[in-house]
Design an enzyme around this catalytic site. Structure first.
Site, short mmCIF file in Angstrom:
data_model
loop_
_atom_site.label_atom_id
_atom_site.label_comp_id
_atom_site.label_asym_id
_atom_site.label_seq_id
_atom_site.Cartn_x
_atom_site.Cartn_y
_atom_site.Cartn_z
N LYS A 36 -30.04 65.49 12.54
CA LYS A 36 -28.31 65.84 13.50
C LYS A 36 -28.06 67.06 13.13
CE LYS A 36 -25.47 62.10 14.03
NZ LYS A 36 -23.87 62.08 14.35
N GLU A 149 -6.61 63.78 18.35
CA GLU A 149 -7.51 63.72 19.26
C GLU A 149 -7.28 62.79 20.53
OE1 GLU A 149 -10.37 62.48 20.90
OE2 GLU A 149 -9.97 60.66 19.41
N PHE A 150 -7.67 63.56 22.38
CA PHE A 150 -6.64 62.65 22.94
C PHE A 150 -8.00 62.93 24.10
CE2 PHE A 150 -2.94 64.00 21.73
CZ PHE A 150 -2.42 62.71 21.47
N LEU A 151 -9.15 62.68 23.14
CA LEU A 151 -10.50 63.52 23.99
C LEU A 151 -10.91 61.89 24.83
CD1 LEU A 151 -13.12 64.84 21.33
CD2 LEU A 151 -11.10 66.37 23.50
N LYS A 202 0.00 59.60 18.71
CA LYS A 202 -1.61 58.90 18.63
C LYS A 202 -1.96 57.40 19.22
CE LYS A 202 -6.25 58.51 18.76
NZ LYS A 202 -7.48 59.03 20.11
N LEU A 260 -4.55 51.54 35.76
CA LEU A 260 -4.39 49.81 36.27
C LEU A 260 -5.23 49.56 36.59
CD1 LEU A 260 -0.82 50.40 37.11
CD2 LEU A 260 -1.58 49.01 35.61
N GLY A 267 -13.55 48.67 26.75
CA GLY A 267 -14.75 48.82 25.60
C GLY A 267 -14.56 50.40 24.91
N CYS A 270 -12.95 53.62 20.96
CA CYS A 270 -11.12 53.23 20.62
C CYS A 270 -10.15 52.60 20.28
CB CYS A 270 -10.94 55.04 21.40
SG CYS A 270 -12.01 56.24 20.99
N LYS A 330 -18.73 52.66 29.80
CA LYS A 330 -17.88 53.41 31.20
C LYS A 330 -19.22 54.43 31.37
CE LYS A 330 -15.20 57.21 28.83
NZ LYS A 330 -13.71 58.12 28.90
C1 UGA Z 1 -9.38 56.86 24.97
C2 UGA Z 1 -8.35 56.92 25.07
O1 UGA Z 1 -8.07 57.36 26.73
C3 UGA Z 1 -8.25 58.51 24.93
O2 UGA Z 1 -7.24 59.83 25.34
C4 UGA Z 1 -8.67 58.77 23.16
O3 UGA Z 1 -8.26 60.09 22.23
C5 UGA Z 1 -9.90 57.88 22.58
O4 UGA Z 1 -9.44 56.92 23.30
C6 UGA Z 1 -9.84 57.94 21.49
O5 UGA Z 1 -8.71 57.13 20.82
O6 UGA Z 1 -10.49 58.61 20.43
P1 UGA Z 1 -12.31 56.64 25.57
O7 UGA Z 1 -12.24 55.29 24.50
O8 UGA Z 1 -12.71 57.85 25.33
O9 UGA Z 1 -11.06 57.11 25.29
O10 UGA Z 1 -12.22 56.04 26.84
P2 UGA Z 1 -11.34 56.05 28.84
O11 UGA Z 1 -11.54 56.46 29.50
O12 UGA Z 1 -10.13 55.81 27.79
O13 UGA Z 1 -11.76 54.21 28.88
C7 UGA Z 1 -11.19 53.11 27.35
C8 UGA Z 1 -11.72 52.11 28.02
O14 UGA Z 1 -10.57 51.64 29.12
C9 UGA Z 1 -13.30 52.31 29.16
O15 UGA Z 1 -13.95 50.54 28.79
C10 UGA Z 1 -12.54 51.22 30.22
O16 UGA Z 1 -13.33 51.17 31.49
C11 UGA Z 1 -11.20 51.16 30.49
N1 UGA Z 1 -10.50 51.22 31.57
C12 UGA Z 1 -9.88 52.15 31.36
C13 UGA Z 1 -10.11 50.16 31.99
O17 UGA Z 1 -10.97 48.97 32.26
N2 UGA Z 1 -9.96 50.21 33.26
C14 UGA Z 1 -8.73 51.69 33.87
O18 UGA Z 1 -8.20 51.22 34.70
C15 UGA Z 1 -8.88 52.68 32.82
#
Ligand code: UGA
Length: 443
Positions: A36, A149-151, A202, A260, A267, A270, A330
């Protein structure tokens, strides 16, 4: 400019490292795997993430980013060490083994260091962990911060370079002041708090978005049983200014900000892990965490809603050829951790369907169940002679599919749209037997 060592070349560690290098810092990423480190030093990302490869290349070229397996050297030669190691859940509780091990090793290096050093926890940890577990392991006089982090995967580079806010939990004023210099070029609000406030921010953030998703999925189930299309419900509800504010005369895209969107459940690495760890933490301090508990329960059963829709059309799935489009949790990521697609595929196999699956980037995990899946090299191969299809991930490639793409290939044009990415009316008019989360075909 600060000299930063980041412990952990996982997703968070690497994206954080590259973005801090882009902000002008000198960053060394520390991991265990030579391969890596080699990839990163050659300007190559070990993960699929839009924009990451090119930014790594640029930062390596500018000599602001390197990767190594030499932990001690990296810590000794930096001013700030960021802990970005994994904090998995074991038996639904957070496991802090990696945090403890890394902190002990940092402490061993810092005990001989004369210059002021700050250690910052970036990994998601339960409230109190930085103060009660990390701090006692460090030599006295070392600065300590908690910087969540909020990534979002798939958008991580953009999120890291342009955060909405930066939260810095600080042991004392000096720790926070010195640490915040790494973000000098960021103009967003910087919030200084206690260590445990940062940790709670967080978890609250992730629990809130997870709760919105489970709420939207509960409404989808109710809509379906009422004979109503949930998309029509959300289209109206989303227009409330409190959910989709109007900024500079333009409404922010509804749904996108509100979380929403009804779907097959959340999934990733996180939300599933953090909601469980948060529930266990709340229960450990005598709080039932009823909302979070329901959020988890709804999510656990949500992927199976797609199977129920398929069964409504096909009755028994035994021996039926079912296509599954998308394994990643996703789009724009190859991450399959806790992906609803894995639950859906396992259930289809249990019901003795013949599963043929496709994803543009992600790979299926090993294991006896997934060995029974045929992986198709293209969408059209996956759809060939299929009796039904479940579209699980909203990849751009799948959004572009027309009714004809399904009809021309499939034996029976039965489409279950788990993300509601297709226009229902167009599909129904074209003769597709269409259903999806929050909408049941009535014929
Ligand atoms: C999430 C948080 O959004 C970040 O802010 C945080 O930093 C991160 O976890 C973490 O703790 O590291 P992430 O898991 O990458 O980020 O992805 P999201 O885009 O938030 O989606 C999470 C899941 O929710 C996905 O499976 C997505 O398909 C689902 N989702 C999202 C829905 O089913 N409906 C929605 O309206 C939005």
């Amino acid at each position: 400019m600060k000299k930063i060592s980041i412990i952990g070349t996982g997703y968070v560690g690497l994206v954080t490292g590259v973005s801090l290098a882009a902000l002008g810092n000198s960053v060394v990423c520390v991991g265990r795997q030579e391969s890596k480190a080699k990839d990163i030093n050659h300007g190559k990302s070990p993960y699929y993430e839009p924009g990451l490869d090119s930014l790594i290349k640029d930062m390596v070229k500018k000599k602001r980013l390197t990767a190594t397996t030499d932990f001690d050297m990296a810590v000794a030669n930096s001013d700030i060490t960021i802990l970005a190691v994994g904090t998995p859940t074991i038996n639904n509780k957070i496991d802090l083994t990696a945090i403890k091990e890394a902190t002990r090793q940092i402490a061993n290096v810092l005990k001989n260091k004369k210059i002021y050093h700050v250690v910052a926890v970036k990994s998601t940890v339960v409230p109190g962990a930085t103060e009660n577990i990390v701090k006692p392991l460090l030599p006295s006089g070392v600065g300590l911060c908690m910087n969540p982090e909020f990534l979002r995967e798939g958008n991580a580079v953009e999120d890291a370079l342009h955060p909405d806010r930066i939260v810095i939990g600080q042991l004392n004023e000096k720790s926070g002041r010195v640490f915040s210099e790494i973000y000098k070029k960021n103009t967003c609000p910087k919030i200084f708090t206690s260590l445990k406030t940062a940790e709670l921010i967080k978890y609250t953030s992730n629990a809130l978005f997870a709760a919105l998703i489970s709420f939207s999925n509960e409404i989808a189930r109710i809509s379906q049983k009422t004979g109503v299309d949930v998309v029509n419900v959300w289209d109206a509800v989303h227009l409330d200014n409190r959910l989709a504010p109007v900024v500079n005369g333009k409404r922010i895209r509804p749904g996108f900000i509100s979380y929403l969107y009804s779907g097959p459940g959340f999934g990733g690495s996180c939300f599933p892990k953090d909601t469980k760890a948060f529930r266990a933490y709340a229960q450990s301090i005598g709080e039932n965490a009823q909302v979070i508990d329901s959020v988890i329960k709804i999510n656990d059963s949500q992927p199976l809603q797609t199977i129920a829709l398929l069964q409504k059309e096909l009755k028994s799935l035994k021996g039926k050829k079912i296509a599954v489009l998308g394994f990643s949790f996703k789009p724009d990521t190859d991450d399959i951790r806790e992906s609803p697609a894995l639950t859906i595929i396992s259930e289809l196999i249990r019901l003795k369907a013949h599963v043929i699956a496709h994803d543009p980037v992600a790979k299926l995990p090993d294991g006896t169940i997934f060995k029974q899946v045929t992986v198709a090299p293209s969408v059209s191969k996956a759809l060939e002679k299929a009796d039904g299809v479940i579209v699980v991930t909203s990849w751009q490639d799948y959004k572009k599919l027309t009714p004809d793409d399904f009809k021309s290939k499939m034996k029976q044009a039965i489409v279950v749209d788990a993300r509601r990415i297709y226009d229902k009316n167009t599909f129904v008019k074209a003769g597709i037997r269409y259903s999806g989360i929050g909408y049941e075909n009535e014929n």
